[in-house]
Enzyme design. Structure first.
Site, PDB file in Angstrom:
ATOM      1  N   LEU A 163     -18.273  12.011  26.775  1.00 37.47           N
ATOM      2  CA  LEU A 163     -17.535  10.711  26.664  1.00 37.47           C
ATOM      3  C   LEU A 163     -18.194   9.321  27.148  1.00 37.47           C
ATOM      4  O   LEU A 163     -18.916   9.345  27.747  1.00 37.47           O
ATOM      5  CB  LEU A 163     -15.920  10.687  27.429  1.00 37.47           C
ATOM      6  CG  LEU A 163     -15.228  11.981  27.082  1.00 37.47           C
ATOM      7  CD1 LEU A 163     -14.557  12.633  28.283  1.00 37.47           C
ATOM      8  CD2 LEU A 163     -14.368  11.773  25.855  1.00 37.47           C
ATOM      9  N   PRO A 164     -17.586   7.897  26.521  1.00 34.50           N
ATOM     10  CA  PRO A 164     -18.300   6.969  26.941  1.00 34.50           C
ATOM     11  C   PRO A 164     -18.644   6.400  28.428  1.00 34.50           C
ATOM     12  O   PRO A 164     -19.813   6.277  28.735  1.00 34.50           O
ATOM     13  CB  PRO A 164     -17.645   5.863  26.078  1.00 34.50           C
ATOM     14  CG  PRO A 164     -16.646   6.533  25.125  1.00 34.50           C
ATOM     15  CD  PRO A 164     -16.454   8.042  25.749  1.00 34.50           C
ATOM     16  N   THR A 204     -22.629   9.766  31.053  1.00 33.95           N
ATOM     17  CA  THR A 204     -23.110   9.119  32.153  1.00 33.95           C
ATOM     18  C   THR A 204     -21.858   8.433  32.656  1.00 33.95           C
ATOM     19  O   THR A 204     -21.460   7.334  32.326  1.00 33.95           O
ATOM     20  CB  THR A 204     -24.130   8.100  31.493  1.00 33.95           C
ATOM     21  OG1 THR A 204     -25.184   9.046  30.805  1.00 33.95           O
ATOM     22  CG2 THR A 204     -24.907   7.500  32.886  1.00 33.95           C
ATOM     23  N   LYS A 240     -29.686  10.277  36.930  1.00 38.08           N
ATOM     24  CA  LYS A 240     -29.607   9.795  35.649  1.00 38.08           C
ATOM     25  C   LYS A 240     -29.596   8.386  35.661  1.00 38.08           C
ATOM     26  O   LYS A 240     -30.396   7.691  34.934  1.00 38.08           O
ATOM     27  CB  LYS A 240     -28.365  10.365  35.268  1.00 38.08           C
ATOM     28  CG  LYS A 240     -28.010   9.653  33.646  1.00 38.08           C
ATOM     29  CD  LYS A 240     -28.941   9.701  32.446  1.00 38.08           C
ATOM     30  CE  LYS A 240     -28.382   9.014  31.248  1.00 38.08           C
ATOM     31  NZ  LYS A 240     -29.550   8.964  30.269  1.00 38.08           N
ATOM     32  N   LYS A 250     -23.920  -0.656  30.948  1.00 39.92           N
ATOM     33  CA  LYS A 250     -22.764   0.328  31.768  1.00 39.92           C
ATOM     34  C   LYS A 250     -23.956   0.896  32.933  1.00 39.92           C
ATOM     35  O   LYS A 250     -23.343   0.960  33.919  1.00 39.92           O
ATOM     36  CB  LYS A 250     -22.161   1.215  30.914  1.00 39.92           C
ATOM     37  CG  LYS A 250     -21.252   2.150  31.727  1.00 39.92           C
ATOM     38  CD  LYS A 250     -20.936   3.284  30.803  1.00 39.92           C
ATOM     39  CE  LYS A 250     -22.091   3.983  30.477  1.00 39.92           C
ATOM     40  NZ  LYS A 250     -22.116   5.683  30.272  1.00 39.92           N
TER      41      LYS A 250
HETATM   42  P1  NAD Z   1     -19.893   7.102  21.531  1.00 34.60           P
HETATM   43  O1  NAD Z   1     -19.187   5.938  21.870  1.00 34.60           O
HETATM   44  O2  NAD Z   1     -20.761   7.342  20.366  1.00 34.60           O
HETATM   45  O3  NAD Z   1     -19.069   8.393  21.729  1.00 34.60           O
HETATM   46  C1  NAD Z   1     -17.832   8.878  22.274  1.00 34.60           C
HETATM   47  C2  NAD Z   1     -16.750   9.805  21.922  1.00 34.60           C
HETATM   48  O4  NAD Z   1     -15.757   9.853  22.870  1.00 34.60           O
HETATM   49  C3  NAD Z   1     -16.205   8.802  20.655  1.00 34.60           C
HETATM   50  O5  NAD Z   1     -16.351   9.698  19.545  1.00 34.60           O
HETATM   51  C4  NAD Z   1     -14.683   8.448  21.157  1.00 34.60           C
HETATM   52  O6  NAD Z   1     -14.069   8.694  19.940  1.00 34.60           O
HETATM   53  C5  NAD Z   1     -14.688   9.961  21.925  1.00 34.60           C
HETATM   54  N1  NAD Z   1     -13.530   9.689  23.007  1.00 34.60           N
HETATM   55  C6  NAD Z   1     -13.466   8.501  23.784  1.00 34.60           C
HETATM   56  N2  NAD Z   1     -12.188   8.700  24.571  1.00 34.60           N
HETATM   57  C7  NAD Z   1     -11.728   9.966  24.199  1.00 34.60           C
HETATM   58  C8  NAD Z   1     -10.609  10.749  24.717  1.00 34.60           C
HETATM   59  N3  NAD Z   1      -9.550  10.249  25.357  1.00 34.60           N
HETATM   60  N4  NAD Z   1     -10.384  12.206  24.247  1.00 34.60           N
HETATM   61  C9  NAD Z   1     -11.379  12.374  23.143  1.00 34.60           C
HETATM   62  N5  NAD Z   1     -12.314  11.746  22.700  1.00 34.60           N
HETATM   63  C10 NAD Z   1     -12.678  10.601  23.130  1.00 34.60           C
HETATM   64  O7  NAD Z   1     -20.741   7.335  23.010  1.00 34.60           O
HETATM   65  P2  NAD Z   1     -22.435   8.345  22.769  1.00 34.60           P
HETATM   66  O8  NAD Z   1     -23.419   7.442  22.379  1.00 34.60           O
HETATM   67  O9  NAD Z   1     -22.263   9.571  22.077  1.00 34.60           O
HETATM   68  O10 NAD Z   1     -22.563   8.429  24.373  1.00 34.60           O
HETATM   69  C11 NAD Z   1     -21.482   9.300  25.110  1.00 34.60           C
HETATM   70  C12 NAD Z   1     -22.215   9.387  26.732  1.00 34.60           C
HETATM   71  O11 NAD Z   1     -23.597   9.714  26.856  1.00 34.60           O
HETATM   72  C13 NAD Z   1     -22.024   8.053  27.421  1.00 34.60           C
HETATM   73  O12 NAD Z   1     -21.607   8.293  28.460  1.00 34.60           O
HETATM   74  C14 NAD Z   1     -23.599   7.614  27.118  1.00 34.60           C
HETATM   75  O13 NAD Z   1     -23.979   6.924  28.303  1.00 34.60           O
HETATM   76  C15 NAD Z   1     -24.421   8.771  27.418  1.00 34.60           C
HETATM   77  N6  NAD Z   1     -25.401   8.851  26.699  1.00 34.60           N
HETATM   78  C16 NAD Z   1     -25.888   8.157  25.464  1.00 34.60           C
HETATM   79  C17 NAD Z   1     -27.073   8.390  24.830  1.00 34.60           C
HETATM   80  C18 NAD Z   1     -27.343   7.487  23.473  1.00 34.60           C
HETATM   81  O14 NAD Z   1     -28.511   7.488  22.937  1.00 34.60           O
HETATM   82  N7  NAD Z   1     -26.188   7.337  22.657  1.00 34.60           N
HETATM   83  C19 NAD Z   1     -28.037   8.885  25.703  1.00 34.60           C
HETATM   84  C20 NAD Z   1     -28.000   9.493  26.749  1.00 34.60           C
HETATM   85  C21 NAD Z   1     -26.818   9.534  27.265  1.00 34.60           C
END
Ligand code: NAD
Length: 295
Positions: A65-66, A96, A171, A246
């Protein structure tokens, strides 16, 4: 093969869930965004209509999740997943978030009678697609050993950093360093180009010299120098500036609480905050190159 539930099918979660299906696991998915759910159902996943329905009867639940507030919403309270989870389930959060939030969720999980791992990842969307992520786990050794085989369907390196919250601490240290390296790499490239150097030639020289680092070696921020990275597609996709901000915020909060001086991290945080304020929050974080050089 196991019954796995995956909640949070965004840039990272979708390819991770896809790799669980490819490994032969039975997968149930849930997300607020229906198109993301539909895409996984097409690949063979079952969809659930609520977090609680998704949580029921799973061997493993993985959330991606975000930010912390989304994790608290999904896990805690009467309609949270911990209210309907069964005792055999291992719950793994790969978002994260702040170490304190991870510990709060871990305590609630223990109170609900289940094991919990904070297991944030490194490796980006490319690593999520290729199944080569690094997972950094915090929690009991027994939970780590139980979770490792499932995480290996999505990642190459699975580390145990220590007790609950330790995965998140490692992390945020890593991402603070990454922000510093990406800013520094962009700065050095811009200086060389201002002096008439070819950015591709300068990159090759620095890669083979003492300035080599991950941002330069595999995620070059200068447009056109490297194929397949966000810099070569107008900084679309990848790891968003808003998400990096963030993570830098989490590092700054943690540094204040622990009286740890982080001058380089604070500078990087200010650079990325300024960059986001100039309308770049939805671009990949390597777009910090544009702060130093406008194409
Ligand atoms: P994103 O915003 O693309 O995806 C998050 C998903 O969570 C979305 O599909 C959203 O609809 C869903 N969501 C939000 N609230 C929800 C709820 N209450 N119930 C169900 N689903 C819900 O984010 P991302 O890029 O996939 O990143 C996710 C996590 O991973 C973050 O914490 C980010 O910091 C971490 N991260 C991202 C990357 C990257 O390269 N994108 C790399 C390492 C870590």
């Amino acid at each position: 093969m196991a019954n796995v539930t995956f909640i949070g099918l965004g840039n990272m979660g979708s390819p991770m869930a896809s790799n669980l299906l490819k490994a032969g696991h039975t997968l149930t998915v849930f997300d607020l965004a229906q198109p993301a759910v539909d895409a996984l159902v097409k690949e063979g996943a079952k969809s659930a209509s609520s977090v609680q329905e998704a949580a029921a009867d799973a061997d493993y639940i993985i959330t991606m999740l975000p930010a912390g507030q989304h994790v608290e919403t999904v896990y805690l309270g009467d309609s949270g997943l911990l209210a309907s989870v069964s005792a055999k389930t291992l719950v793994i959060d790969s978002s994260t978030i702040a170490p304190e939030t991870a510990r709060k969720v871990a305590e609630a999980a223990v109170a609900a009678g289940v094991d919990f791992l904070d297991a944030p990842v490194s490796g980006g969307v490319g690593g999520a697609k290729a199944g080569t992520l690094t997972f950094i786990c915090g929690g009991e050794e027994s939970a780590y050993n139980q979770g490792k085989p499932i995480l290996e369907a999505m990642g190459k390196n699975i580390f145990h950093a220590g007790p609950h919250g330790s995965g998140q601490i490692a992390k945020i240290c890593n991402n603070m360093l990454l922000a510093i390296l990406m800013s520094g790499t962009s700065e050095a490239l811009a200086l060389g180009v201002k002096n008439g150097l070819d950015p591709a030639v300068l990159s090759e020289i620095m890669k083979q010299s003492s300035g080599g680092n991950w941002a330069l070696n595999v995620y070059n921020p200068w447009p056109g120098v490297m194929d397949g990275v966000p810099a070569s597609r107008e900084y679309e996709g990848g790891f968003l500036v808003n998400l990096m901000n963030k993570d830098l915020g989490l590092a700054m909060d943690n540094a204040v609480k622990n009286h740890a001086p982080v001058p380089m991290g604070a500078l990087a945080r200010n650079l990325f905050t300024l960059h986001a304020g100039q309308g770049n929050g939805g671009l990949d974080f390597s777009s910090i190159q544009r702060f130093y050089h406008q194409e």
